[in-house]
Structures are given as structure tokens and as C-alpha cells.
Scaffold this motif. Structure first.
Motif: not given
Length: 497
Positions: A11-24, A26-36
RNA sequence: GGUCCGAUGGCCGAGUGGCUAGGCUCAGCUCUGCAAAAGCUGCUACAGCGGUUCGAAUCCGCUUCGGACCUCCA
């Protein structure tokens, strides 16, 4: 809830390797910055999208239901040294003498073509900034209501200092606001801002500006950082699981995104796992349009570029990139590409032989542990998507497959089935590699295959008669056509290079 | 100038305290009519200097070199 294998994410925010636990789950939300979409994407862009393509693929592979949002930036991106620069798309439109939306369409099409060539999965939603002007205006109003923005001469700016009193501006990029201030260059056209650190949410357009929309403040256009805040939260909620992008977007883009999200709702931690892909370098330098060291996928495939000794296939490039970890810089070189090409060839040849693998044994071979292989694969991917390790395990599987194919090792039908499933799953589904043998095209593939079988059979007869001249003539002729023959003690097979 | 990151064998590239990935290249061997393919074996590296430790590529310090961000950037 289904059980998912553990997945750790750096996780870039915490600078730690964290166990992935989605909010809900089996659903996962992912956003990626696309191209200009104001010019062709280059190979460096491809790397970032590949990184998150694999993230997306692996989450799907694990059984998560993923909503993957990747935007198209078609307005609001300024050029030059200050916020008074020109809109990139408007500028390009003027240069190419096209409507701005023609530019957008042209380069969006190009982007999609590239994504297809590299076998990237399409996102679930691909929203565009111009399609969300209303929502952007609403978010600006929310930020104004909370007192974190101010209007100035028809433009609206985010008040970074005010925000920093209540929240932590710089948390993601590790910057301190005073350091930022000390190191901000004095730029032109900043008199509208109260503070050099403030960034634009809405810009008033001058008369020559091609793309503009009405708003409560002026006819103008949204600031670049705003669209990602708006579109991510609109489709994924005020809080969502994964936000990805290139390392170079960390500051200021993602930092501003966090500030906007928090500024609009008052709730911190809108993104749970920030992921940043590292840069593709050329001779140790970041590949970038401005450096002039970038090349387009088209140039790469054709080899038509000064930096390229020859062309490379998209899958070779995909494999090359996956042999490095996404968080490390990866240096491009012809030598490395050629090595990757051969490695991929070996992997794919082995994949192709899976179907015809002999099952010579009635009972499982106790020396062959498919479960252990499988565990090593999921461990590798579970450790922050470590594709290089995964590939090293897959090569162990390749060695096993080749040994079985040449009957040095015997396995039973169940082991064959598991091995096949494992390799197909990781090579095709997770890594997204494909066989690239259909270059001859046309509908005559089946026919030419049959002809090749015939030639190989004839050569086999010649060999039996010790007619080496005929046998070698056939082999050489096929080799010249890009077909190689592999002999074993049970006969010969052919393969397109 | 500020902040952060990196330096691994012939090349690329993993690996965060002991088990010393993987790919490519090179050499030898097995198989083969020869070759290719495949398999086996070998080449055993962690920028430099110092420190911590029974033990360091991995932790700490310094030095050298390189890069990214601070401005648009994937």
C-alpha cells in the motif's frame, strides 16, 4: 462468504504490505487512472495498464467480483508550467485542425487498439471526463460548502493550507507542506491563487478556448485532478478498495484526489489500497513523451525505430514486462527483449504440448506434486502480485511437462489434468499470455496444417529409408518458411516459429 | 536545493538475516543419421568501506554512482 487465498498488497499510502480485505467481499472496486487522449500511447503507458490488467485478472481468478473503472481523460489537462496553460486536447485540435472531440475519438480508438493487441481486459466502466461535467461541478460545490475552496475571478481553487489544518495534505507522497512551499517555483499567472500550493478545481476559459461548459462561476472547464475523484466515487462509492496509477501520478495528482475526496465529504481514507506501478526506463531514463525516448506499440512491433534492432511481438513485450515486478523500474533493451522472446517461446511450446501429453502411468507419480506447484503459484501472486516468482514456478512446471512429453517421467490422467488446469489458469487467465501462431491468417489453417502433417510423414518415411538428402531437404525448406521440425524417438512434430 | 528510491553473476531480473529464484547467453554431456528440440551438469553474484550478529545480498552508518518526484507525465 467464500474463502479467498491470502493476498498481500504493498500500500503506497501506508508504505506497508497489507493483507487485502475488501470492503464488501466478494465485491471489489478498483479505479485506475487512464490515458489523456491527445496523442498515441507509448510503451511506458502500456506497462502501467498491464500492471493493473494483471491485478484485475488475478482478482477475477480468485473469484472476486470486480468492478474495474478506468477513465479516459478528454479535457482539463493543462500544458505548460502553470495552470494558465492550454488544454492539451484543445491545443492538439488546433494543431491538427480537427474538432476537439475528433482528437478524443482518434486517440481513444488508438488506445483501445493497443489494449487489444496486448490482450488487456476491458474495464467494467470506462468513463470520460467530459461525460461528468455536472458531477464535477457538484463536487466543487460540496468542497466550497465545506470551506476548502474559494472562487477567484471565475475560477475555483482548492485551499490546501486550510485543508491541511484539518487533514493531512502530503500523506500519500510523503511531503510536508512547508517543504512544498519552499520548493515551489514562482510561476506566471498565479495571482488568482491565494497560495502557490492551491490547485484549480474549475478554470475560467478565455475566448479562444475550444472546450468549455457553463458553471455557477464561469464558462470554463474542470481541473485535471477533479475528474478522477468524481468518477471513482460515483461508480465505486465514497470509499473503495483499490486505486492504481503510475508512480509519476502520486504527486500532485493522487495527493489532490485524496484532498478533494476528503474535502467534499469530510471522510478520510476514501481509498483503502493505493498501488503505484513503476516506470519503464530506456538506458536508465524514464520513458516519456517529453524525453523523446518513447516509442509506440506500432513502432515496437514493426521494429521501425532508432532504438530497436528489430520488431518484437506484443506477447514478447507482455512477457518481458511480467518478468519484472511492477513496483520496480524496468529497463528496456533489445537484449532483454530477445531473451524474453526465447523464454516465452519455450513456455508456449510446452503449453502447446499439454494436450498430447502421454499418461503412461496408472497411478499418480509420487514425485510429482501438482498441489505444491499450485501453492507456490498462489503464494507468489499473493505476495503483492509477484509475477517474476510466478513465472519461475511456471518454468518448473514447463520442465516437468517437457520431461513427461519426452517420457522421462510418467504421470497419470489426474496429474495431467491438474497440470493442464494450473498452466492454463496462470499462463492464459492470470498472466494473459496468448499463443501467437495464427500469423499466416486466412481460413486455410486447417488445410495447411494437414499439408504440414503430410510433409512430416513423408520425411519420416525418407528417414526410415535412410534417405537423409530428402529428409534434410524437407526440413530445410520448411525451416525457410518459418516451420521448425522437432525429432524425437517416437517420430517428428512441427511448429510455427 | 528539498523529498524519496535504487546499485545483484556475461545480460535481464527475483529475493529483506541462515535453506544461496527464474529466463537468456556460454561450455560439457545424454538423446539423435546430423541438426534442432528436450533433459542433465557446470559458470555460485550481491557497488565500496566500516559496524551489529554465531551468521548479512538482506539490518545500521558513511562513501561513490544512478534514477524518480518537486511542472504536464502511466
Amino acid at each position: 462468504m467464500a474463502e479467498f487465498p491470502p493476498l498481500y498488497i504493498q500500500n503506497s499510502l501506508t508504505r506497508k504490505k497489507e493483507l487485502f480485505t475488501p470492503l464488501n467481499a466478494p465485491y471489489v472496486g478498483m479505479y485506475v487512472c487512464g490515458p489523456t487522449v491527445y496523442s498515441n500511447v507509448h510503451l511506458g503507458n502500456v506497462r502501467t495498464f498491464l500492471t493493473f490488467d494483471v491485478v484485475y485478472r488475478y482478482l477475477l481468478f480468485l473469484g472476486y467480483e470486480v468492478r474495474y473503472v478506468r477513465n479516459i481523460t478528454d479535457v482539463g489537462h493543462l500544458t505548460g508550467d502553470s495552470d494558465d496553460g492550454e488544454d492539451k486536447i484543445g491545443k492538439k485540435a488546433r494543431l491538427e485542425n480537427l474538432e476537439p472531440m475528433e482528437i478524443v475519438q482518434k486517440y481513444t480508438n488508438d488506445f483501445h487498439d493497443v489494449m487489444r493487441v496486448f490482450n488487456m481486459k476491458s474495464p467494467s466502466i470506462e468513463p470520460s471526463a467530459t461525460g461528468h461535467i455536472v458531477e464535477q461541478i457538484q463536487m466543487i460545490e460540496a468542497i466550497l460548502d465545506r470551506g476548502y475552496a474559494y472562487e477567484s475571478n471565475g475560477s475555483v481553487y482548492f485551499n490546501v493550507r486550510k485543508y491541511n489544518e484539518d487533514h493531512d495534505y502530503g500523506a500519500l507522497s510523503g511531503r510536508k507542506i512547508d517543504d512544498l512551499l519552499n520548493n515551489t517555483r514562482s510561476l506566471d499567472g498565479q495571482d488568482e491563487k491565494n497560495d502557490p500550493l492551491d490547485f484549480a478545481l474549475w478554470k475560467k476559459a478565455d475566448a479562444s478556448h475550444l472546450m468549455k461548459w457553463p458553471s455557477p462561476w464561469s464558462d470554463g472547464f474542470p481541473g485535471w485532478h477533479l475528474e478522477c475523484s468524481v468518477m471513482s466515487t460515483k461508480y465505486l462509492g465514497n470509499q473503495f478498495d483499490i486505486h492504481g496509477g503510475g508512480m509519476d501520478l502520486k504527486f500532485p495528482h493522487h495527493e489532490c484526489e485524496i484532498a478533494q475526496n476528503t474535502g467534499a465529504t469530510g471522510e478520510a481514507h476514501s481509498v483503502r489500497y493505493w498501488m503505484h506501478g513503476n516506470m519503464l526506463t530506456v538506458n536508465g531514463r524514464k520513458m516519456a513523451k517529453s524525453e523523446g525516448n518513447g516509442f509506440t506499440p506500432e513502432e515496437l512491433i514493426s521494429g521501425n525505430h532508432a532504438l530497436l534492432e528489430r520488431g518484437y511481438s506484443p506477447m514478447t513485450v507482455r512477457f518481458f514486462m511480467l518478468q519484472g515486478h511492477y513496483a520496480s523500474t524496468l529497463d528496456f533493451s533489445n537484449e532483454a527483449l530477445q531473451a524474453a522472446e526465447k523464454g516465452l517461446d519455450r513456455l508456449m511450446s510446452s503449453m502447446a504440448s499439454l494436450e498430447g501429453l502421454p499418461t503412461a502411468s496408472d497411478a499418480p507419480n509420487p514425485d510429482v506434486d501438482t498441489d505444491a506447484l499450485s501453492a507456490r503459484c498462489s503464494e507468489a501472486m499473493g505476495d503483492d502480485f509477484n509475477t517474476p516468482i510466478l513465472i519461475s514456478v511456471l518454468f518448473d512446471a514447463v520442465k516437468l511437462v517437457n520431461s513427461v512429453a519426452s517420457e522421462r517421467i510418467a504421470i497419470d490422467a489426474t496429474q495431467k489434468e491438474r497440470l493442464t488446469k494450473l498452466l492454463h489458469g496462470y499462463v492464459f487467465d492470470v498472466l494473459g499470455l496468448t499463443q501467437e501462431n495464427d500469423a499466416d491468417g486466412g481460413g486455410s489453417e486447417g488445410e495447411s496444417d494437414a499439408l504440414l502433417d503430410l510433409l512430416v510423414e513423408l520425411r519420416g518415411n525418407a528417414k526410415t529409408n535412410k534417405d537423409w538428402g530428402t529428409a534434410d531437404a524437407i526440413r530445410n525448406a520448411l525451416s525457410a518458411l518459418g516451420i521448425s521440425i522437432k525429432d524425437s524417438k517416437d517420430g517428428s512434430t512441427w511448429e510455427r516459429d
